[in-house]
Each structure stands twice: as structure tokens, then as C-alpha cells.
Design an enzyme around this catalytic site. Structure first.
Site, short mmCIF file in Angstrom:
data_model
loop_
_atom_site.label_atom_id
_atom_site.label_comp_id
_atom_site.label_asym_id
_atom_site.label_seq_id
_atom_site.Cartn_x
_atom_site.Cartn_y
_atom_site.Cartn_z
N HIS A 1 -70.50 -41.98 -69.84
CA HIS A 1 -69.22 -41.75 -70.29
C HIS A 1 -68.98 -42.90 -71.40
O HIS A 1 -68.54 -42.86 -72.49
CB HIS A 1 -68.14 -41.72 -69.34
CG HIS A 1 -66.76 -41.58 -69.79
ND1 HIS A 1 -66.25 -40.51 -70.58
CD2 HIS A 1 -65.63 -42.42 -69.98
CE1 HIS A 1 -65.07 -40.94 -71.10
NE2 HIS A 1 -64.74 -41.86 -70.74
N ARG B 1 -73.44 -34.74 -73.36
CA ARG B 1 -73.15 -36.24 -73.46
C ARG B 1 -74.47 -36.78 -72.93
O ARG B 1 -74.81 -36.62 -71.63
CB ARG B 1 -71.81 -36.61 -72.62
CG ARG B 1 -71.34 -37.99 -72.90
CD ARG B 1 -70.40 -38.32 -71.80
NE ARG B 1 -71.22 -38.81 -70.55
CZ ARG B 1 -70.52 -38.72 -69.41
NH1 ARG B 1 -69.47 -37.99 -69.18
NH2 ARG B 1 -71.60 -38.90 -68.50
N TYR C 1 -73.32 -38.85 -60.49
CA TYR C 1 -72.89 -37.40 -60.39
C TYR C 1 -73.37 -36.62 -61.04
O TYR C 1 -72.97 -35.23 -61.22
CB TYR C 1 -71.10 -37.70 -60.74
CG TYR C 1 -70.83 -38.23 -62.30
CD1 TYR C 1 -71.26 -37.51 -63.34
CD2 TYR C 1 -70.61 -39.40 -62.49
CE1 TYR C 1 -71.13 -38.03 -64.59
CE2 TYR C 1 -70.59 -40.20 -63.70
CZ TYR C 1 -70.85 -39.19 -64.61
OH TYR C 1 -70.73 -39.81 -66.05
C1 TPP Z 1 -54.20 -38.92 -70.55
C2 TPP Z 1 -55.56 -40.08 -70.36
N1 TPP Z 1 -55.96 -39.66 -68.93
C3 TPP Z 1 -56.89 -40.22 -68.51
C4 TPP Z 1 -57.88 -40.87 -69.35
C5 TPP Z 1 -59.10 -41.75 -69.07
N2 TPP Z 1 -60.25 -41.09 -69.61
C6 TPP Z 1 -60.64 -41.41 -70.89
S1 TPP Z 1 -61.77 -40.25 -71.43
C7 TPP Z 1 -61.74 -39.20 -70.15
C8 TPP Z 1 -62.43 -38.22 -69.99
C9 TPP Z 1 -62.46 -37.28 -71.11
O1 TPP Z 1 -63.22 -36.14 -71.17
P1 TPP Z 1 -63.53 -35.17 -72.40
O2 TPP Z 1 -62.07 -34.94 -73.06
O3 TPP Z 1 -64.37 -34.14 -71.93
O4 TPP Z 1 -64.04 -36.03 -73.60
P2 TPP Z 1 -65.35 -37.03 -73.59
O5 TPP Z 1 -65.11 -38.12 -73.01
O6 TPP Z 1 -66.46 -36.06 -72.66
O7 TPP Z 1 -65.71 -37.15 -74.97
C10 TPP Z 1 -60.77 -39.78 -69.16
C11 TPP Z 1 -60.44 -39.15 -68.17
C12 TPP Z 1 -57.05 -40.94 -70.69
N3 TPP Z 1 -57.98 -41.82 -71.74
N4 TPP Z 1 -56.15 -40.62 -71.02
#
Ligand code: TPP
Ligand code: TPP
Ligand code: MG
Ligand code: MG
Lengths: 330, 384, 330, 384
Positions: free
Chosen positions: D280, D276, D289
Site C-alpha cells: 500500500h 496494486r 494479508y
Molecule cells: C478518511 C481517511 N481514512 C483513512 C485513511 C487511511 N488510508 C489511506 S489510504 C487507505 C486505503 C485507500 O484505499 P483505496 O481507496 O482503494 O485506494 P488505494 O490506496 O488502493 O489506491 C486508507 C484507509 C485516509 N487516508 N483517509
């Protein structure tokens, strides 16, 4: 009224018959859940269905409720009409996220483009002497969730037709089954569909002194209470809510305007139980008609207790009458 | 991309299968094992007799409870018949300071941890929801929501890490956690999250899965298409399959896994390949979904018979010993029957007692309401 | 009152300071959740804590809410006092099963032998222009669950002391933080602990014409509404509930007995929202004092809408005053 | 019992790593691959140019959206910068009848499926929660609750099975599902349950994990201690790791996996190893971080640059072509800006419209209440 299509059915058998009918009428209807296949469910509500409709349509799932609900969403998106069984009330919570964040919101999220015609059947309530998690009444958790429809049947006739109505609904329906009444019997006409919507309450006994509102397992209790009250010269009107979300309080308002007193009865804990909404709404609508505050006769605000004292927790005939007494005392 | 489905089918574990750790054959033959012999080389004939006693007495508790349920003394019972070796073997691998998180079926583990058998009945009689103090025997309450306890176990193990109670080399200090669960439970998100947490934190937890082939009416094939122990590898920790009807093998592999945990080497998964000989619970009717032939097949692998055969064969015990244990079992059963009937009934007001540590006024008011309501009947009766 | 220990803090900073204080006072206190470490949480509420208290006590968890709650249970059983952060209101549901079936019931299940002194912090509510699941008010789901305690702070002073009170509680506490007020500032005395229990409501503005009850993010709205009403010569009493379970309605009853009118305000959907319980309970207790039914000024019974129309969904000053008008019209 | 932790660490995947499928090096060198060459041997220079165009245009949509957020036109944006190859490669492996379940970050997949870029903005602008019809392009709505969509995908795939739309050999009929999710998502119970369901039912679903090394501020080590693709083996289906910045490799492995699914051979897991490059979301500050050096390292692996280098090297395109795509991107960006501003504002009463298919009287009453309330202001204004 064709009596030759009537038969005496228990609630459990009536739901079975209703499922069977829906499965026959619509090849897209599926039944899924833990032990719904060969075993026919722990309450035998799906008994014989797998044998007759095959393992593609009636299938045992892995033991995980989020998976059950989540894959049902996918099946519904593909055009199926899944009917999920949750084995007991207390085990719906691992599937709660899918229900609240996905099932309830998919239609809204999509601006109306997607529909989730799915049913989640939940045997609920206590009084069967069971261990923890097997006697709960979680209906308010769902009624507080916009996007879900919630109903509960209280007799074989409703059981038979309401399950079909729920399956026909293009909105997701949480279908609460009063497990301790599963084996109560009544005549059900399997052809003559009553002219009553799925989301309609019904006055099941007319009366003039006070109104008693209940649903599901407490209907029998309230009807018996009304009979007992009648013997003592007190006339109670009893209303079966049938639908817990959306509520259909029209008949309740109408009744309260006549009786001036309302007792609402359920097994679930009192705080924020369905009775709380009934109380608040009725007070808003019928403020000047009420001679007394709405009395809530309910479970207490505790976890469901061990079986040996569940009778103390659950409203019974006497507690309903005590509630009526309290309403009349104003 | 090659398909890595079961070389061994989920059902395939047979005696002699290299994937299955076995030290004692169904015939009671002690078979050597390159790796695991060393793990039980301290086990004396006395120890074996103790183990035998545990097996027999815990089975008796179980069968007595089934009988008590039939007689209406219990509302329900979840029999562990057939799983005694998996439970006694794993339990006997524990040290005092280790902590156990059971399901609702670990009666033999409870027994080995010193839980009073009568206390096991409370939940099933409906007088309480768990009546022992988990801190006393380091044996947590039975958990009914399938899989939930695996996360508790993992968190508890994270606490042990934070307490510095691993890897010190002090056998009385270093501690581990064991989480019991069934084959069906492996499908729950919680169990998989527990695997993830344990892997990431390297927590001192042993996941002990009793694969008894059934989750109520669902055979293992509804939960997985490859042997369950392999699940662990994808989460980055070891997993193995043991003959769950072989108490020595269960003891050996659990000892190894617990010691790894205590040494700070992290989690493991043990799949104890066994069979639920009874119904799921006393309300279940297994004839609806499984064949007698399967039962017959497993009856030949009985976990107690093979120990007995082994003891006889190696002259560790004579008929007097076996009769003694039998007599002890009879006594235990007698005691259990009367203890069961004597279990105190809960007071109705007790509903309100332990909802919170600090019972709030709202709840006290509801208690008063209940008491007043009940008293009103007493008044009526009194008035008559 | 020592002014030298006072400093101007936002709600977010006040919670941070409260956490820090608890971490200092009790080595068993832990902070865990998604992104609570280096990042300090998406709202920076845990900013700097990992640096000062180390990775053993302040730790980032895998991305799974059931795991967060479930392992916190284990840590609490081992003698720790975990404080879990749920990133946004809408993401608590994967952890809902652990909260409802385990956290809420462990003390009861054990006959009082086990305690779960754990806190689950949830930033909640709307008004921040966010996407789906980031603006919800799920507090009633928890208040309907016996065994959980539920509170919400509305200002920096409460934020600072209530988080410490929640951590000190031997009962599990769901701690709702009004995220759209995170950056509102006030003077907070860091030493002079107010003599007010965690589970107590508080009258924050006295008045005589009607009572307005709210909590969390709606407190500011209601206080402003009361000021606006005062300019038009209408005197509103405003009560901050602070505790949503158990409710502390004593001050509300007392107030309603004087004013005769009650408006209850929250962002959450109306049906079975906290306001419903307030309405039902107040009507039971103050039946003869009420000049009007309790008016609920709330979100609608819909999923939380897209950000561009959230202002239409959320109660604002005008809707609160409209509610008061409706109460006065009786 | 041997410890089976990472031979390769979670971070270790380097170019040339045998665990990592790569067909195009960061320098744009086409490297042969015994297995996967065959899967893209039909790809013509025209196709490569199309793919390049997709990469560039989707990146432009993404960067334009970031800019729109900066200008206050969007409330939020989740940039996919750096992940274009994983998305375009996997998307280009799809057939029309296949169905896609994305997260909130699959803008390039949306682009390839024919979703109008302006529609991608609605959710982030706050005018709706998903504005395309998933049935039109077989591209489901963005799902924000991490992992939830993987179960929907699996259920949908079970529907495909029931429709008899696998294994017929008809390329226009046999269908598969692809579920996108991130590295962080692999920790959710739902994702693991999806693996279980897919394994047990042999559903035609491809799990496509974009391991972009971060879940907001959490590095991969917070989710697993072994490479993610290995997770699949424990559930009984194949898993592999592909260079997620290599569009050809992503195309090849996804084609294979989708075809397996369509042929009735069941699920697979693809871990696309990528990065990425941006925050985020637009509200995130990654400098808190992570180190710039990591970013630098990954910048050298840019998924577009390597295709360009490859095209130049093999004379598939001249400067005119690249300029043309650039001009097209500029136009697209222009159009997107104005389309964004022109997105219709939702009507307040629309809140009530799609809660249910059948809007109940209770909700109609609340709508009336809202309308009456708003009208009361209009009256006031009118009165002035
Ligand atoms: C159940 C849930 N918990 C927390 C969140 C908050 N949140 C949104 S994206 C994210 C990180 C997701 O990481 P990843 O699965 O690696 O996908 P990326 O964003 O890196 O594409 C979090 C913690 C959420 N959307 N849903
Ligand atoms: C979350 C949840 N869902 C359903 C149940 C009902 N239930 C009780 S035991 C059981 C089967 C468990 O199977 P397994 O994990 O193999 O353990 P076993 O009973 O065979 O020991 C089920 C479905 C439950 N207790 N919890
Ligand atoms: Mg089992
Ligand atoms: Mg990621």
C-alpha cells in the site's frame, strides 16, 4: 455621513442586503445551500436573491453538508466566491471534515498557491425555543482550527458590512449569525462603510469598574446588563469581540489594564469555549493588572437542553451581573 | 457507454405504472398483483378495520398536534399528513422483536408500535428530547440530524446477526430492523454509507424511504435525477417503489423485505411514493415554493379515503364503524390535549443529570453553581 | 505486588493485551475499524485478535469513518461494546458528526434510558515523520463536547489498564494513544490493577519550584525536562492529566498552591487547546497562589507542518524548560 | 422483489468478460471492439511509442521513489506499480484545459500532466505538502483524506458549467474534470455525495476509480458486493468497467467519458479493473494479508509488457527504441535521485507563512516567539 442612504434594517435583512451588494459587485459570488432559493432560507436571509440573480448563482443544493462545503471548495478553486448557508448550527458537523481537513488547510498545503475565498454562514445560538440541534454555539470548534477565520456579527450595521468583508476575504471565513437577534432592528447606512477591519474587536460601551467581553447574541444581553449596572452605580466597559479567530484582544488588554476585572460571556459550553481562550490570553498579558481571575459566564458543560429550560442554561442579564459581582468580590 | 438516466422521471410514478407496486387504487379498487397478493392473503376484514383505525387515529394525533402548536402548546410539529399509509402499512409489517429507527415524522409508526401519543409531544413541546424508552416498544427515539439513524439501524442489524437472531426459522426469534428516512436524506453521506455497510455485511435491515416529494422547499429533482429506489441496485441489494398512499401495498412490500432480512437474505430499499400534504413543519410556509395544483392532485390519492372506499365497496364496515372510529379519535384528541398541557416541566438541574452515566465532579460543581445562583434569588425574595 | 504476572510491554502491546483481556472477559466486546483484522491495524495494536476471537468480533469495516462510528452506535444500542479504531488522528473528522451529534448526546437525549458503552481509539500526535493528517492532536475538539469522555495514556501500564477501563465505561470514551510512544517499553503487571480511576490525574514526579502538566506523548518529554532541571537545581512537579474530559484538576490545584507556577504542555495548537482550559481553570481556582500566569508550551496555531520541520513545531525538552524559565521570571 | 446481487462477482472480471472493456489482451493482441475502436482510431504508431515511453518512465519514477524511501531520502512512498496503464491511459485522454483531482497515488497522471517528478517527492520527503502549482498543469495537489477530492472535482466542474465552458463545440474551450479515487474510497460518504451532486447538476466530471483490489489490507469485498461501476446507475449516470491494465482501453473509455462531459452530457464513472502490485505504501507489509499466487496471476497481466508485445508484434518499434527508452529512464532516475537530495529544506518560520493569505497579528506574534526562542540558542552558542 449621508442619512439618505440609511435605512432601518433587521440583522436578517442587513445580511440579505450585504449579500445582494456582494452579488452585484462581483459576478463570481455565489450563494448555495439547502432551501436558499425559492424559500429564501428558513430564516429568509437569502430572500429574493434567486429571483434577482438567477438559479446559477443562487442555488439549492442536495441535502448534504459535506457536499455543500466540498463542492464550494471546487467552485472556489475555479475562481468563484461561494457563500454557503448551513441551515442550523447543529447541522454543520456532517461538513466538518471538509472544513477542517480541506478548507482550513488548502492554502497551507499548497504553499500559498491556492486560495479558498469562501464563506460559510451559520445561524447559531439558542433562545428561540427550538428542538435539539437548532440552538447550539459551535464557534470554538472552528476557532481551534488554524486556517479558518471566524467572525460573528451582533447588530445590523455589522451584519451588513461584515458579510461583505467576509466575502471579500481571500481566506475562508465562518460567519456566525446570532439567530435569535435576526429580527432586531437598527439604522444602517448602506453606503458609508465604517473604518473597522473585519477582524477587529470594538469597545461598544466604555466603563471603569470591570470589563465585559462578549460577541454575537450575548452583546445585547451584556449591553443591557451594563445599563442595569450603571443604575446601581457600577460602570462596565463592554467589548464586542466580532472576530473569534483570529482573536483581536488588544482592546481587551487595554481595557483590563484599566478596570482590572474581566467577565467573558457566551452561550456555548464553558470548557474550551471562546471565553477560555480570552481568559488564558488575558491572564498571560495582563497578569499584574488583574484584580480577580477572569470570570466565565457561559452555558454549562452539557448538551443544549430542551427548550423549556434553555433560559436556565443561557446566560442572561442577571447572570452577567452575578459574574461581575463575583469579579468585584476579589 | 449509454446514458442510463430515468426512463421514468423522478416524478413520473402514476397509478398503473409498472414500476409502482399498487394493490388499492385511489378509488378504493383492490387490483390484483401477481407477486404481492400472496403477501397479504392472510389479511382479514378485521385487520383492515384495524388498519383503518390506525390511519384515522394517527391522523388525528397529527392534526391535534398541529392545533396544539397553533395554540402555543408546542414549539413545533412536523406533520405527517398524507403519509399515513406508508407509515401504518410498514409498521403493521413489523413483529414485536423487530426494531425501528425513525426520523422526526414517523408519528403513525410510533402509534402502531404502541408509543403513548403524549410522549410524541415531549420533544416538540420542549420538555424533553425523546421521552419513551426505545427498548420498550423497539422504537428508537426520533432522530433530527437527517440520515444519522440509518447507520444506527444498520449497526443494530449487525448486532442482530451476531446474536444469531436471523435465519433460524423461529418467527418469534428472527428479527429485522427498519430505518425510516426521507427523499432528502438520500443525499447524505451517512445514508449511502448505511447502504454500503448493509450490502457488505448483508445486515437484516430494511431501508424505508418515504419519498414525500419535498425536502422542505426542495423538490426531489434537487436530490436525484433517477427514481430513488434504483439507488439500491448499485449497492447490491433489491430496491422497489411502492404506492406510498396505498396501505396494503406498503404492508405487502414491507412484509416481504422484513422477511428477507429475518431469513438472513440481507437488506432492501423501499421507496414509498407519497406526498407531504402539510408544511414541512409548523414554521414552514409551503406557499412560497409549491403550487396548490400539486396538492389538489395528491388530495385525490388520499391514503385514508381509498381504504374507506374499499371497505364500503366490499362491505367490511358500515357507517356505525366509521362513526365509532371518529368518536374514538375525538376522545383521543381530547385526552391528548390535556395530556399535553400536563406534561411535566423539566427541572433546571435536570440539565446535568444524563450527560453521563457517571456524572463527573466537574459537572456536579456546575450544578451546585446553578443551584446556588438560583437560591440567591430565593434568598432575595425571602428577604423582601 | 506479584512480579510473576509482570512483563515488559510496549504501549502498543499493552493496549493489545488490554483489548485481549476485555475480549476474554466480556463476549459483547467487539473491535472494528479499517485494517484491524488480518493486518492487525497499521500499528499492529490489534495484532492477532481476529485470529483468536474470530471475524464476528474483530472485523474490518468499509473505508468510512462515519459508518464506523454510526454502526458502532447501533451495535452499542443492541448491547454490544464496540471498540472502534480510527486509523490516524486526522481521519476522525468524517466521523465527527456521528460523534458530536449522536454519540455524545444519545444518553442525554434519551433522558438516561440509553447508554452507549463504546470506545473510539485514536492514535494521535506527531514526531513520526509522517505526511499530512497523520500527526495531529485533535483532543480538544472532543473535550469541548459534553457527553464524551476523553482520555490519553502515556505509558504501558496505563495503556493496559486504561483501555480496559474505557471499555468497561458505560459512557462513550475517546481513547487517545500517543503513537510516537507506541514502542516504548515498561514492566506491566497484568493482574495487579492499580487503584486509580480512569478519570483521575496523577502526580508522576514531585517537585517544589514549578508544576508541569502534560498528557500522552508529552509526558516523556516533561519527565526528561524535569530530570534536566533537577541537575540544574530546579525542582519540577510533573502531573499526567490522563483524563482530558472530564478534567481532574484537583491534583493540579493542590500542586500549584504549593509551587505557585504552572507550565502546561501539549502538541496541539495553542488556541483553545487543552492547556487553555487548564490555564483558565487553574487561574480561577488558584488566583492568589499564582506567582506567574500559566505558561502554555504547545504547538503553534498553524496546521501541522511538513515532517522536516515538525521538530520546530513540537514542544521538546528545551521548550519545556524555556516555559519553566518564563514562569520563574515573574 | 428480486435480489440483484452480482451476476459477476466483485472479483470475477476476466479477460473476455463482456462487462470488461478490453482492446489489448495481456498477450499484446489488439482485439476489436464494436464501440471503442472508433475512439482510438486516430492513434498512430508514434502515439503508441509515446504511451509506451510514459508507461516506462512513470514506472521508473515510481520504483526510484521506492528506492529513495529505502535509502531514507523519503519518509514514505505510495507505489503505483501495476496501475500505469490506468493512469497513463486516462491521462492521455485529457486536454490541456481539463482539470485533474488525484489521490496520493497518481504519479503517472502527474507525469503525463507535466508535473516535474522531483515535485512529486516533496510531500513524501516531508519538505512540503504539495509543491506544484495546480493551476499550471491543471493538476490538483495530492489529497490524502480518502475521497475528499471527489467533491472538489465536482464543484470545480460546476464552475466550468457556470463559465459556459461546456457544450460550445470548441475543442479548446470545452472542459471537463476527472477525479481519481480508489476502490476503498467508494465507501466514503463524500464520494457518494459527489455522485449525487454530479448527477443532479449534470456536472462535467468523470469519476475514475482505480479498483486495484485492495484498500491497504482490505479486499474489495469489504467495500461492495457488486461490481463498483454499477454504483453509477443508481445515481443516474453511466458506469462501466475497463481493463485497467490495458492502456488503449483506458484511453478509449476515458476519451468517451470526458467528451460526454465536455459536450454537456454529464458525469460518468469508470472502474478501471487493475491491481496494486506493490505494498500500500512503503510502510505496509502485504504478506500479512494477501497471497503470492494473486500477485503471480496479475503479473501475467502487466500493463507494460502487453504494450511492448503489441509493438513488437505490429513492428511499431525495434530493440533500439526500447533500449532508448530504457536509457532515458536511467537518466531520469539519476536526475531524480540528485533532485530529491537537493530539494530545499523548509525554513522553520515558514510554518507561519501560508496559514492565511493575511497573516494575522496573533500568528506573527507566535512567529516572533519562535524566532526569539531559536535566537536564544544562537546567543548561547555565540557566547561560548
Ligand atoms: C478518511 C481517511 N481514512 C483513512 C485513511 C487511511 N488510508 C489511506 S489510504 C487507505 C486505503 C485507500 O484505499 P483505496 O481507496 O482503494 O485506494 P488505494 O490506496 O488502493 O489506491 C486508507 C484507509 C485516509 N487516508 N483517509
Ligand atoms: C444534517 C441535517 N441538515 C439539515 C437539517 C434541516 N432539515 C430538517 S428536515 C430537512 C428536510 C428533510 O427532507 P426529507 O429527508 O425529504 O424528509 P421530510 O422532512 O420530507 O420527511 C432539513 C433540510 C437537518 N435536520 N439535518
Ligand atoms: Mg421529503
Ligand atoms: Mg485500492
Amino acid at each position: 455621513m449621508t442619512t439618505n442612504t440609511a435605512s432601518a434594517l433587521t440583522i436578517a435583512k442587513a445580511i440579505n442586503a450585504g449579500l445582494r451588494r456582494s452579488l452585484e459587485n462581483d459576478p463570481k459570488v455565489l450563494v448555495m445551500g439547502e432551501d436558499v432559493g425559492k424559500l429564501g432560507g428558513v430564516f429568509r436571509v437569502t430572500d429574493g436573491l434567486q429571483k434577482d440573480f438567477g438559479e446559477d448563482r443562487i442555488f439549492d443544493t442536495p441535502l448534504a453538508e459535506s457536499g455543500i462545503i466540498g463542492t464550494a471548495v471546487g467552485l472556489a478553486l475555479r475562481g468563484y466566491r461561494p457563500v454557503c448557508e448551513i441551515q442550523f448550527d447543529g447541522f454543520v458537523f456532517p461538513g466538518y471534515d471538509q472544513l477542517v481537513t480541506q478548507v482550513a488547510k488548502m492554502h497551507f498545503r499548497s504553499g500559498g498557491r491556492l486560495r479558498l475565498p469562501m464563506v460559510v454562514r451559520i445561524p447559531y445560538g439558542g433562545g428561540i425555543g427550538a428542538v435539539e440541534h437548532h440552538s447550539e454555539s459551535p464557534e470554538a470548534y472552528f476557532a481551534h482550527t488554524p486556517g479558518l477565520k471566524v467572525v460573528s456579527c451582533a447588530n445590523p450595521l455589522d451584519a451588513y458590512w461584515m458579510i461583505q468583508g467576509a466575502i471579500e476575504s481571500d481566506d475562508p471565513v465562518i460567519f456566525f449569525e446570532p439567530k435569535r437577534r435576526y429580527y432586531e432592528k437598527a439604522e444602517v447606512d448602506l453606503e458609508d462603510r465604517p473604518d473597522l477591519a473585519l477582524h477587529a474587536s470594538r469597545v461598544i460601551r466604555t466603563g471603569s469598574d470591570a470589563t465585559v467581553v462578549a460577541y454575537g447574541p450575548m452583546i445585547k444581553t451584556c449591553v443591557e446588563a451594563a445599563a442595569a449596572a450603571a443604575e446601581e452605580g457600577r460602570s462596565l466597559e463592554v467589548i464586542d469581540l466580532r472576530t473569534l479567530s483570529p482573536l483581536d484582544l488588544g482592546p481587551v488588554y487595554e481595557s483590563v489594564r484599566r478596570t482590572g476585572r474581566l467577565v467573558v460571556v457566551h452561550e456555548a459550553q464553558r470548557t474550551l469555549g471562546i471565553g477560555t481562550e480570552v481568559a488564558a490570553s488575558v491572564t498571560e498579558e495582563c497578569f499584574y493588572s488583574l484584580e480577580a481571575p477572569v470570570i466565565r459566564v457561559t452555558g454549562y458543560d452539557t448538551p443544549y437542553p430542551p427548550a423549556r429550560i434553555e433560559d436556565q442554561y443561557l446566560p442572561d442579564l442577571d447572570r452577567v451581573l452575578d459574574g461581575v459581582d463575583r469579579a468585584m468580590a476579589y | 457507454m449509454t446514458v442510463d438516466t430515468a426512463a421514468t422521471s423522478t416524478r413520473g410514478a402514476a397509478d398503473g405504472d409498472p414500476e409502482l407496486v399498487q394493490l388499492l387504487t385511489p378509488e378504493g379498487q383492490r387490483v390484483p398483483h401477481e407477486r404481492y397478493d400472496a403477501l397479504i392473503d392472510d389479511i382479514t376484514a378485521d385487520d383492515i378495520r384495524e388498519v383503518y383505525r390506525d390511519l384515522v387515529l394517527s391522523r388525528r394525533i397529527d392534526s391535534e398536534a398541529v392545533a396544539l402548536q397553533r395554540q402555543g402548546e408546542l414549539g413545533l410539529w412536523a406533520s405527517m399528513l398524507g403519509q399515513e399509509a406508508a407509515q401504518v402499512g410498514s409498521a403493521r409489517a413489523l413483529r414485536t422483536q423487530d426494531h425501528v429507527f425513525p426520523t422526526y415524522r414517523e408519528h403513525a409508526v410510533a402509534w402502531c408500535r404502541g408509543v403513548d401519543p403524549a410522549q410524541m409531544l415531549g420533544l416538540f413541546r420542549g420538555v424533553d428530547q425523546g421521552s419513551w424508552d426505545p427498548r420498550e416498544n423497539n422504537f428508537h427515539l426520533y432522530t433530527i440530524v437527517v440520515g444519522a439513524q440509518t447507520l444506527h439501524a444498520t449497526g443494530y442489524a449487525m448486532g442482530i446477526q451476531r446474536d444469531g437472531a436471523i435465519g433460524t426459522g423461529d418467527p418469534n426469534r428472527d428479527a429485522a430492523v427498519i430505518a425510516f428516512f426521507g427523499d432528502g436524506a438520500t443525499s447524505q453521506g451517512d445514508v449511502n454509507e448505511a447502504f454500503i455497510w448493509a450490502g457488505v455485511t448483508n445486515a437484516p435491515v430494511v431501508f424505508f424511504c418515504q419519498n414525500n416529494q419535498w425536502a422542505i422547499s426542495e423538490p426531489l429533482e434537487r436530490q436525484t435525477r433517477v427514481p430513488l429506489y434504483r439507488r439500491a441496485h448499485g449497492f447490491g441489494f433489491p430496491g422497489l417503489r411502492v404506492d406510498g398512499n396505498d396501505v396494503l401495498a406498503c404492508l405487502a412490500v414491507t412484509r416481504e423485505a422484513l422477511q428477507r432480512a429475518r431469513d438472513g437474505e440481507g437488506p432492501s430499499l423501499i421507496e414509498a411514493f407519497t406526498y407531504r400534504m402539510g408544511a414541512h413543519t409548523t414554521t414552514d410556509d409551503p406557499t412560497r415554493y409549491r403550487l396548490d395544483t400539486e396538492l389538489e392532485h395528491w388530495r385525490l390519492k388520499d391514503p385514508i379515503e381509498r381504504v374507506k372506499a374499499y371497505m364500503v365497496r366490499s362491505e367490511m364496515a358500515d357507517q356505525g364503524f366509521f362513526d365509532g372510529v371518529e368518536a374514538e379519535a375525538d376522545e383521543l384528541a381530547d385526552r391528548l390535549r390535556s395530556q399535553c398541557r400536563a406534561l411535566p416541566e423539566p427541572a433546571p438541574e435536570s440539565i446535568f443529570d444524563d450527560v453521563y452515566v457517571d456524572t463527573p465532579p466537574t459537572l456536579l460543581a456546575q450544578r451546585d453553581e446553578m443551584v446556588r445562583y438560583r437560591d440567591s434569588f430565593a434568598d432575595e425574595e425571602g428577604a423582601r
